[in-house]
Design a protein around this motif. Structure first.
Motif, mmCIF file in Angstrom:
data_model
loop_
_atom_site.group_PDB
_atom_site.id
_atom_site.type_symbol
_atom_site.label_atom_id
_atom_site.label_comp_id
_atom_site.label_asym_id
_atom_site.label_seq_id
_atom_site.Cartn_x
_atom_site.Cartn_y
_atom_site.Cartn_z
ATOM 1 N N ILE A 67 0.841 -1.203 0.000
ATOM 2 C CA ILE A 67 0.000 0.000 0.000
ATOM 3 C C ILE A 67 0.875 1.251 0.000
ATOM 4 C CG2 ILE A 67 -1.621 1.354 1.390
ATOM 5 C CD1 ILE A 67 -2.882 -1.355 2.221
ATOM 6 N N ASP A 68 1.925 1.272 0.833
ATOM 7 C CA ASP A 68 2.823 2.428 0.907
ATOM 8 C C ASP A 68 3.499 2.712 -0.427
ATOM 9 O OD1 ASP A 68 2.173 2.788 3.554
ATOM 10 O OD2 ASP A 68 4.015 1.865 4.327
ATOM 11 N N GLN A 69 3.772 1.672 -1.199
ATOM 12 C CA GLN A 69 4.432 1.853 -2.498
ATOM 13 C C GLN A 69 3.423 2.149 -3.611
ATOM 14 O OE1 GLN A 69 6.996 -1.522 -3.220
ATOM 15 N NE2 GLN A 69 8.387 -0.936 -1.591
ATOM 16 N N ASN A 70 2.174 2.379 -3.242
ATOM 17 C CA ASN A 70 1.128 2.748 -4.195
ATOM 18 C C ASN A 70 0.958 1.695 -5.297
ATOM 19 O OD1 ASN A 70 -0.936 4.436 -5.010
ATOM 20 N ND2 ASN A 70 0.381 5.608 -6.380
ATOM 21 N N LEU A 71 0.982 0.428 -4.907
ATOM 22 C CA LEU A 71 0.856 -0.657 -5.877
ATOM 23 C C LEU A 71 -0.581 -1.159 -6.022
ATOM 24 C CD1 LEU A 71 4.058 -2.619 -4.857
ATOM 25 C CD2 LEU A 71 3.738 -1.190 -6.888
ATOM 26 N N LEU A 72 -1.487 -0.624 -5.207
ATOM 27 C CA LEU A 72 -2.883 -1.032 -5.255
ATOM 28 C C LEU A 72 -3.763 0.164 -5.579
ATOM 29 C CD1 LEU A 72 -3.117 -3.205 -2.006
ATOM 30 C CD2 LEU A 72 -2.704 -4.000 -4.335
ATOM 31 N N ASN A 73 -4.834 -0.081 -6.315
ATOM 32 C CA ASN A 73 -5.830 0.967 -6.538
ATOM 33 C C ASN A 73 -6.697 1.064 -5.297
ATOM 34 O OD1 ASN A 73 -4.961 1.418 -9.081
ATOM 35 N ND2 ASN A 73 -6.808 0.739 -10.124
ATOM 36 N N ARG A 74 -6.937 2.268 -4.839
ATOM 37 C CA ARG A 74 -7.773 2.525 -3.666
ATOM 38 C C ARG A 74 -7.361 1.646 -2.482
ATOM 39 N NH1 ARG A 74 -12.403 2.113 -7.666
ATOM 40 N NH2 ARG A 74 -12.606 0.088 -6.709
ATOM 41 N N ASN A 75 -6.056 1.308 -2.413
ATOM 42 C CA ASN A 75 -5.476 0.496 -1.337
ATOM 43 C C ASN A 75 -6.076 -0.900 -1.215
ATOM 44 O OD1 ASN A 75 -3.744 2.557 -0.679
ATOM 45 N ND2 ASN A 75 -5.068 3.363 0.922
ATOM 46 N N ASN A 76 -6.794 -1.362 -2.240
ATOM 47 C CA ASN A 76 -7.442 -2.660 -2.157
ATOM 48 C C ASN A 76 -7.268 -3.545 -3.381
ATOM 49 O OD1 ASN A 76 -8.845 -2.574 0.446
ATOM 50 N ND2 ASN A 76 -9.964 -0.875 -0.469
ATOM 51 N N PHE A 77 -7.036 -2.974 -4.540
ATOM 52 C CA PHE A 77 -7.108 -3.754 -5.771
ATOM 53 C C PHE A 77 -5.838 -3.644 -6.603
ATOM 54 C CE2 PHE A 77 -11.327 -2.134 -4.687
ATOM 55 C CZ PHE A 77 -12.015 -3.330 -4.528
ATOM 56 N N LEU A 78 -5.408 -4.767 -7.162
ATOM 57 C CA LEU A 78 -4.324 -4.749 -8.139
ATOM 58 C C LEU A 78 -4.901 -4.272 -9.460
ATOM 59 C CD1 LEU A 78 -2.557 -8.166 -7.438
ATOM 60 C CD2 LEU A 78 -1.629 -5.898 -7.041
ATOM 61 N N ASP A 79 -4.353 -3.222 -10.022
ATOM 62 C CA ASP A 79 -4.824 -2.690 -11.300
ATOM 63 C C ASP A 79 -4.258 -3.550 -12.425
ATOM 64 O OD1 ASP A 79 -5.448 -1.292 -13.588
ATOM 65 O OD2 ASP A 79 -4.497 0.579 -12.957
ATOM 66 N N PRO A 80 -5.108 -4.285 -13.147
ATOM 67 C CA PRO A 80 -4.598 -5.159 -14.203
ATOM 68 C C PRO A 80 -3.991 -4.413 -15.385
ATOM 69 C CG PRO A 80 -6.990 -5.287 -14.070
ATOM 70 C CD PRO A 80 -6.538 -4.381 -12.980
ATOM 71 N N THR A 81 -4.266 -3.125 -15.518
ATOM 72 C CA THR A 81 -3.763 -2.362 -16.665
ATOM 73 C C THR A 81 -2.498 -1.572 -16.353
ATOM 74 O OG1 THR A 81 -5.142 -0.433 -16.172
ATOM 75 C CG2 THR A 81 -6.126 -2.141 -17.555
ATOM 76 N N LYS A 82 -1.989 -1.663 -15.121
ATOM 77 C CA LYS A 82 -0.852 -0.837 -14.703
ATOM 78 C C LYS A 82 0.409 -1.081 -15.532
ATOM 79 C CE LYS A 82 1.581 0.854 -10.713
ATOM 80 N NZ LYS A 82 1.038 1.878 -9.868
ATOM 81 N N LEU A 83 0.590 -2.280 -16.057
ATOM 82 C CA LEU A 83 1.800 -2.601 -16.823
ATOM 83 C C LEU A 83 1.572 -2.581 -18.332
ATOM 84 C CD1 LEU A 83 3.287 -5.465 -14.628
ATOM 85 C CD2 LEU A 83 3.872 -3.047 -14.640
ATOM 86 N N ASN A 84 0.430 -2.065 -18.775
ATOM 87 C CA ASN A 84 0.155 -2.028 -20.208
ATOM 88 C C ASN A 84 1.269 -1.309 -20.965
ATOM 89 O OD1 ASN A 84 -2.198 -3.355 -19.688
ATOM 90 N ND2 ASN A 84 -3.553 -1.760 -20.462
ATOM 91 N N GLY A 85 1.617 -1.856 -22.109
ATOM 92 C CA GLY A 85 2.671 -1.269 -22.927
ATOM 93 C C GLY A 85 4.062 -1.672 -22.489
ATOM 94 N N SER A 86 4.162 -2.684 -21.638
ATOM 95 C CA SER A 86 5.482 -3.107 -21.169
ATOM 96 C C SER A 86 5.644 -4.618 -21.301
ATOM 97 C CB SER A 86 5.688 -2.699 -19.702
ATOM 98 O OG SER A 86 5.007 -3.581 -18.835
ATOM 99 N N ASN A 87 6.842 -5.070 -21.094
ATOM 100 C CA ASN A 87 7.156 -6.497 -21.074
ATOM 101 C C ASN A 87 7.366 -6.955 -19.628
ATOM 102 O OD1 ASN A 87 7.766 -8.965 -22.554
ATOM 103 N ND2 ASN A 87 9.863 -8.700 -21.852
ATOM 104 N N ASN A 88 6.877 -6.181 -18.676
ATOM 105 C CA ASN A 88 7.108 -6.461 -17.264
ATOM 106 C C ASN A 88 6.055 -7.384 -16.681
ATOM 107 O OD1 ASN A 88 9.346 -4.763 -17.292
ATOM 108 N ND2 ASN A 88 8.093 -2.978 -16.844
ATOM 109 N N LEU A 89 6.426 -7.987 -15.558
ATOM 110 C CA LEU A 89 5.535 -8.863 -14.805
ATOM 111 C C LEU A 89 5.744 -8.568 -13.330
ATOM 112 C CD1 LEU A 89 3.746 -11.655 -15.032
ATOM 113 C CD2 LEU A 89 5.846 -12.641 -14.174
ATOM 114 N N ASP A 90 4.669 -8.299 -12.610
ATOM 115 C CA ASP A 90 4.725 -8.091 -11.163
ATOM 116 C C ASP A 90 4.207 -9.344 -10.477
ATOM 117 O OD1 ASP A 90 5.614 -5.482 -11.356
ATOM 118 O OD2 ASP A 90 3.646 -4.575 -11.029
ATOM 119 N N ILE A 91 4.926 -9.805 -9.467
ATOM 120 C CA ILE A 91 4.493 -10.959 -8.688
ATOM 121 C C ILE A 91 4.235 -10.508 -7.252
ATOM 122 C CG2 ILE A 91 5.167 -13.199 -7.718
ATOM 123 C CD1 ILE A 91 6.771 -13.713 -10.229
#
Length: 137
Positions: free
Chosen positions: A59-83
């Protein structure tokens, strides 16, 4: 694993990007550390980030939307993968979630990355983040 993992599909109203989740019953407590160590071994060749295991840090690293949800579109346009590994010590279960751009990190991104490595080129060549669609007009 003594028990089969359970795939947790999710769908949404977006053209690309996805979160894939797997429930791991009887998950070992060192799962996060094992994944972190494995992907760190790729060094600069990797496009994979294993995020901290603690929800407060996520949550502190702003990795969730509204502190609750993983945004599925956050990595659009990249070859990255978040685990992300969400582990419950008391019940020895974990949810392993991966976030990716299914159009970028999919087979085409893997093919370019593998070709780069086979040719001795920088693994990132041709896989830099794509410009936003609006800037292409």
């Amino acid at each position: 694993l003594n028990v089969s993992p359970l795939f947790l599909p999710a769908v949404g109203h977006f053209a690309q990007g996805m979160v894939v989740s797997v429930l791991l019953p009887h998950a070992p407590s060192g799962l996060h550390q094992a994944l972190e160590k494995h992907y760190a071994s790729f060094g600069d060749h990797g496009f994979i980030t294993v995020h901290p295991p603690h929800l407060d840090t996520i949550i502190d690293q702003n990795l969730l939307n509204r502190n609750n949800f993983l945004d599925p579109t956050k990595l659009n346009g990249s070859n990255n993968l978040d685990i992300f590994v969400f582990h419950n010590e008391k019940y020895q279960t974990a949810v392993l979630a991966a976030r990716l751009d299914n159009l970028g990190k999919g087979a085409s991104g893997a093919a370019v990355q593998n070709l780069n490595l086979m040719l001795g080129l920088d693994a990132h060549m041709g896989l830099d983040p794509l410009p936003a669609a609006a800037s292409l007009v």
